[in-house]
Every structure is written in structure tokens, then in C-alpha cells.
Write a protein that holds these residues in place. Structure first.
Motif, mmCIF file in Angstrom:
data_model
loop_
_atom_site.group_PDB
_atom_site.id
_atom_site.type_symbol
_atom_site.label_atom_id
_atom_site.label_comp_id
_atom_site.label_asym_id
_atom_site.label_seq_id
_atom_site.Cartn_x
_atom_site.Cartn_y
_atom_site.Cartn_z
ATOM 1 N N LEU A 41 0.804 -1.215 0.000
ATOM 2 C CA LEU A 41 0.000 0.000 0.000
ATOM 3 C C LEU A 41 0.843 1.273 0.000
ATOM 4 O O LEU A 41 0.417 2.284 -0.554
ATOM 5 N N VAL A 42 2.015 1.224 0.595
ATOM 6 C CA VAL A 42 2.890 2.401 0.605
ATOM 7 C C VAL A 42 3.206 2.801 -0.834
ATOM 8 O O VAL A 42 3.074 3.972 -1.218
ATOM 9 N N LYS A 43 3.595 1.821 -1.634
ATOM 10 C CA LYS A 43 3.894 2.081 -3.045
ATOM 11 C C LYS A 43 2.647 2.573 -3.771
ATOM 12 O O LYS A 43 2.695 3.518 -4.554
ATOM 13 N N CYS A 44 1.537 1.952 -3.512
ATOM 14 C CA CYS A 44 0.279 2.289 -4.157
ATOM 15 C C CYS A 44 -0.133 3.720 -3.831
ATOM 16 O O CYS A 44 -0.472 4.501 -4.730
ATOM 17 N N VAL A 45 -0.111 4.086 -2.571
ATOM 18 C CA VAL A 45 -0.490 5.435 -2.148
ATOM 19 C C VAL A 45 0.455 6.475 -2.752
ATOM 20 O O VAL A 45 0.019 7.531 -3.214
ATOM 21 N N HIS A 46 1.740 6.156 -2.777
ATOM 22 C CA HIS A 46 2.724 7.067 -3.370
ATOM 23 C C HIS A 46 2.372 7.331 -4.844
ATOM 24 O O HIS A 46 2.332 8.486 -5.293
ATOM 25 N N GLN A 47 2.106 6.275 -5.598
ATOM 26 C CA GLN A 47 1.774 6.419 -7.018
ATOM 27 C C GLN A 47 0.449 7.147 -7.215
ATOM 28 O O GLN A 47 0.340 7.992 -8.103
ATOM 29 N N LEU A 48 -0.549 6.818 -6.408
ATOM 30 C CA LEU A 48 -1.833 7.512 -6.518
ATOM 31 C C LEU A 48 -1.648 9.011 -6.303
ATOM 32 O O LEU A 48 -2.317 9.820 -6.946
ATOM 33 N N GLY A 49 -0.725 9.368 -5.422
ATOM 34 C CA GLY A 49 -0.400 10.776 -5.201
ATOM 35 C C GLY A 49 0.293 11.395 -6.407
ATOM 36 O O GLY A 49 -0.044 12.508 -6.830
ATOM 37 N N ARG A 50 1.234 10.688 -6.983
ATOM 38 C CA ARG A 50 1.945 11.194 -8.171
ATOM 39 C C ARG A 50 0.990 11.387 -9.342
ATOM 40 O O ARG A 50 1.169 12.294 -10.145
ATOM 41 N N TRP A 51 -0.005 10.521 -9.440
ATOM 42 C CA TRP A 51 -0.981 10.610 -10.537
ATOM 43 C C TRP A 51 -2.082 11.622 -10.259
ATOM 44 O O TRP A 51 -2.949 11.842 -11.092
ATOM 45 N N GLY A 52 -2.105 12.214 -9.075
ATOM 46 C CA GLY A 52 -3.093 13.242 -8.761
ATOM 47 C C GLY A 52 -4.430 12.738 -8.256
ATOM 48 O O GLY A 52 -5.390 13.504 -8.194
ATOM 49 N N PHE A 53 -4.506 11.475 -7.868
ATOM 50 C CA PHE A 53 -5.755 10.938 -7.330
ATOM 51 C C PHE A 53 -5.897 11.215 -5.834
ATOM 52 O O PHE A 53 -7.005 11.360 -5.336
ATOM 53 N N ILE A 54 -4.775 11.246 -5.138
ATOM 54 C CA ILE A 54 -4.822 11.542 -3.699
ATOM 55 C C ILE A 54 -3.817 12.633 -3.359
ATOM 56 O O ILE A 54 -2.869 12.894 -4.112
ATOM 57 N N HIS A 55 -4.059 13.249 -2.236
ATOM 58 C CA HIS A 55 -3.155 14.257 -1.694
ATOM 59 C C HIS A 55 -2.608 13.703 -0.388
ATOM 60 O O HIS A 55 -3.377 13.343 0.504
#
Length: 143
Positions: A41-55
Motif C-alpha cells: 500500500l505504501v507504493k500504491c499510495v505514493h503512485q496515486l499521489g503522483r498521478w493526482g488521485f490523492i493528496h
């Protein structure tokens, strides 16, 4: 067709964030709620942030939340980022295709149409749509 675990985890993370939109979410919470490895999930959350889905908010009281309203995030947009390829079969890729039937293959056309219909549907469905039964989902995520 089978989506990767990564797509599944990304969608669950976005769903969790929307279900708890009133506060910052923690990666450990998501890991515990879905019985998923925190490391994944750490990797997933990091990528979701890079893609602009999460802050993401760093620090002791940090966490993450959706970067934009859930009704603006489509499942299709997430899948296009999380799936390495949406090629169901080799012949979808003109560079790597080695099938001699490609010029007159009816299976290829059917599969392409099916994939297009699938992604068209995923482009309509939002994170808000898949969490609209919020009370039921929250009840299921309780320890």
C-alpha cells in the motif's frame, strides 16, 4: 480478463479515502481494513499521489485524502494508470504480434470490441458511484 492486484489495491484505497472523506486516512488503516500488506500500500499510495488521485500530508499527523471530488475520479482513469497494459491478447499490440491470422481474425475484433465496451463502462463509473452505499461499506470494514 483479470485486473492486477495493484489495480484492486488502488481502487480499494480510493474507496477507503472517499468513505472517510471527513479526515486524513492512514495507510495502516487501509491495510488493516482490507487485510493487505502495508508495504504494498505504501507504493500504491505514493503512485496515486503522483498521478493526482490523492493528496498526501507528511508528518506525525499526516495521511492522505482524495485530491479531488470522488465524482471526478473514474474507475477507467485509475485502471489506465495501474494496469501495465490493457491488451487482452498478443495481437492487440501490433509491434509484438506474431499471429498469422491477424489480417482476417474475427476473434481479435470481438475481443477489441469487448475491451472497448469494458473501458467505456469503467469511464462512466466513479469512485463516488462505487461507494454510494457508504453505510453498508463502513459496517463491513469495522473490525
Amino acid at each position: 480478463m483479470r485486473l492486477t492486484q495493484y489495480s484492486n489495491y488502488a481502487l480499494r484505497t480510493l474507496m477507503f479515502a472517499n468513505l472517510h472523506s471527513d479526515r486524513l486516512c492512514q495507510i495502516q488503516e487501509v491495510a488493516d481494513a482490507f487485510n493487505i500488506s502495508k508495504a504494498h500500500l505504501v507504493k500504491c499510495v505514493h503512485q496515486l499521489g503522483r498521478w493526482g488521485f490523492i493528496h498526501a500530508v507528511r508528518g506525525r499527523n499526516g495521511g492522505f485524502r482524495l485530491a479531488r471530488p470522488a465524482h471526478e475520479i473514474t474507475v477507467g482513469a485509475v485502471l489506465r494508470k495501474t494496469e501495465d497494459t490493457l491488451e487482452l491478447v498478443e495481437c492487440f499490440n501490433s509491434i509484438t504480434n506474431s499471429c498469422p491470422l491477424i489480417s482476417d481474425c474475427k476473434l481479435n475484433r470481438v475481443l477489441m470490441r469487448a475491451m472497448k465496451n469494458f473501458m467505456d463502462e469503467m469511464d462512466i463509473v466513479t469512485i463516488d458511484d462505487i461507494t454510494s452505499n457508504q453505510k453498508n461499506l463502513l459496517a463491513l470494514l469495522q473490525p
